[in-house]
Design an enzyme around this catalytic site. Structure first.
Site, short mmCIF file in Angstrom:
data_model
loop_
_atom_site.label_atom_id
_atom_site.label_comp_id
_atom_site.label_asym_id
_atom_site.label_seq_id
_atom_site.Cartn_x
_atom_site.Cartn_y
_atom_site.Cartn_z
N ARG A 53 -1.63 -54.91 -3.34
CA ARG A 53 -3.08 -54.70 -3.89
C ARG A 53 -3.28 -55.41 -4.73
NH1 ARG A 53 -1.60 -52.84 -8.70
NH2 ARG A 53 -3.81 -53.16 -8.84
N GLY A 54 -5.03 -55.33 -4.82
CA GLY A 54 -5.32 -56.00 -5.06
C GLY A 54 -6.46 -57.19 -4.79
N ASP A 243 -13.30 -56.37 -6.78
CA ASP A 243 -12.75 -57.08 -5.49
C ASP A 243 -13.51 -57.21 -4.77
OD1 ASP A 243 -10.36 -54.40 -4.85
OD2 ASP A 243 -10.99 -53.84 -6.35
N ASN A 253 -15.99 -51.83 -7.84
CA ASN A 253 -14.17 -52.43 -8.13
C ASN A 253 -14.02 -51.08 -8.43
OD1 ASN A 253 -12.00 -53.36 -10.06
ND2 ASN A 253 -12.98 -52.66 -11.87
#
Length: 369
Positions: A53-54, A243, A253
């Site tokens: 994730r990220g 993101d 985000n």
């Protein structure tokens, strides 16, 4: 960064196995597990299910997914199909599309026989580039922290607030919002980090795990405590990741970021966003209107994972049985609320002019990438 004294990246290529290894983040911070990805279906599930994730890490993982596809079948049709499957995994983070487009364009320009080796090398390059991008973001953000520290009494920490996890496990290494923290701490500047829990997945626990492993003082707080702390002068700076960022400086985000920005604006607290250039979407101007917001599974809200009193990891339900649930995963913070964008090339204002000045080679008059 290190886990129990051993240096790790959040993903790495195992030459012996000929496969990608990832830290399976579903189990953190309670258990440290490594997973090997062997099939394209496993790559897709790793991204969709948030084993990784990220935004930066999703992009790097997808690049290795394209490398696997090129090894199995380097034809144009197979690469297009792999692009579609990987691109469908998550809709909001722009790094995913950026990495997939970069890989497909590079591979389609080569003869089929050369594609497998080139694809794996390109995935390695994307991962290594991400590490350097985030290291450089840290250096530029460190200068902001150092300047704040210079105005405080000797020994008093710079108090930072962050939301979600924009740390080294959300990237290949260093992190975005955490990178300046690591640089400041390692340079001897005292800091204290307020870590938002970040419901519904409690990703602040990942940040707390990271900071604790690095010896950085921090406190884990509820999502709704940030405004109170700002009102009472307990926050010197907010720093978050992103993101997807529009060419005009709007920032998408993790859900709840917008509320932190509003509280910061009302209390005169600088609000910075750590921004790797691959997260800039030059084709989008109005983030609220144009960025698709992922709606995730209701179980993420209705249930909470943690360690059980009898040991082991489990989930418990926190909502009434049958309660309707909504779970938007992201929100958009308008550029007017952002003090500055911290990029690998420096710090700029959150505007089209500010971004174009730092990235003239990426921006265009029409906003197209």
């Amino acid at each position: 960064m290190k886990v129990d004294g051993t240096p790790y990246r959040s993903l790495w290529w195992d030459k012996t196995q000929g496969a990608l290894q990832i830290i399976d983040q579903r189990w953190l911070p309670h258990d440290f597990r490594i997973q090997q990805l062997d099939t394209l279906a496993e790559y897709c599930e790793a991204i969709t299910g948030m084993h990784v994730r990220g935004a930066p890490l999703i992009g790097a993982t997808a690049a290795y997914g394209m490398a696997l596809a090129a090894r199995l079948d380097p034809s144009d049709t197979a690469l297009d199909q792999a692009w579609e499957r990987l691109h469908a995994t998550r809709p909001t983070a722009i790094n995913l599309r950026w990495a997939l487009d970069r890989c497909r364009a590079a591979l389609l320009a080569l003869p089929e026989a050369a594609r497998a080796d080139a694809a794996l090398q390109l995935a390695h390059d994307i991962a290594d580039e991400d590490v350097e991008i985030n290291r450089s973001i840290g250096l530029h953000g460190f200068e902001i922290i150092k300047e704040i520290a210079s105005r405080k009494p000797a020994g008093e920490p710079v108090r930072l607030l962050t939301h979600c996890n924009a740390g080294w496990i959300a990237t290949v290494d260093w992190g975005t919002a955490t990178s300046p923290m690591y640089h400041a701490h390692d340079a001897g500047i005292p800091i204290h980090v307020w870590v938002d829990e970040t419901r519904p997945r409690n990703q602040g626990a990942l940040t707390a795990w990271e900071l604790g492993s690095h010896g950085i003082p921090h406190s884990y707080i509820t999502d709704n405590a940030g405004g109170h702390l700002m009102q009472h002068g307990e926050v010197d700076m907010v720093i978050v990741g992103t993101d997807r960022t529009t060419r005009s400086g709007d920032v998408c985000n993790k859900i709840g970021t917008y509320l932190k920005a509003l509280a910061a604006k009302d209390n005169g607290v600088p609000f910075y966003v750590a921004l790797p250039s691959p997260t800039i979407d030059w084709t989008v101007s109005d983030g609220v209107a144009e960025i698709p917001i992922e709606e995730r599974a209701v179980q993420e809200v209705s249930h909470v994972q943690g360690t059980l009193p009898e040991g082991g990891i489990g989930t418990v339900q926190v909502t009434p049985k049958g309660c309707p649930v909504g779970n938007p995963a992201f929100d958009v913070t308008p550029s007017r609320l952002v003090t500055g964008l911290i990029t690998e090339r420096g710090v700029c204002e959150a505007s089209e002019a500010g971004l174009a000045a730092l990235f003239p080679d990426l921006a265009s008059p029409t906003g197209a990438a």
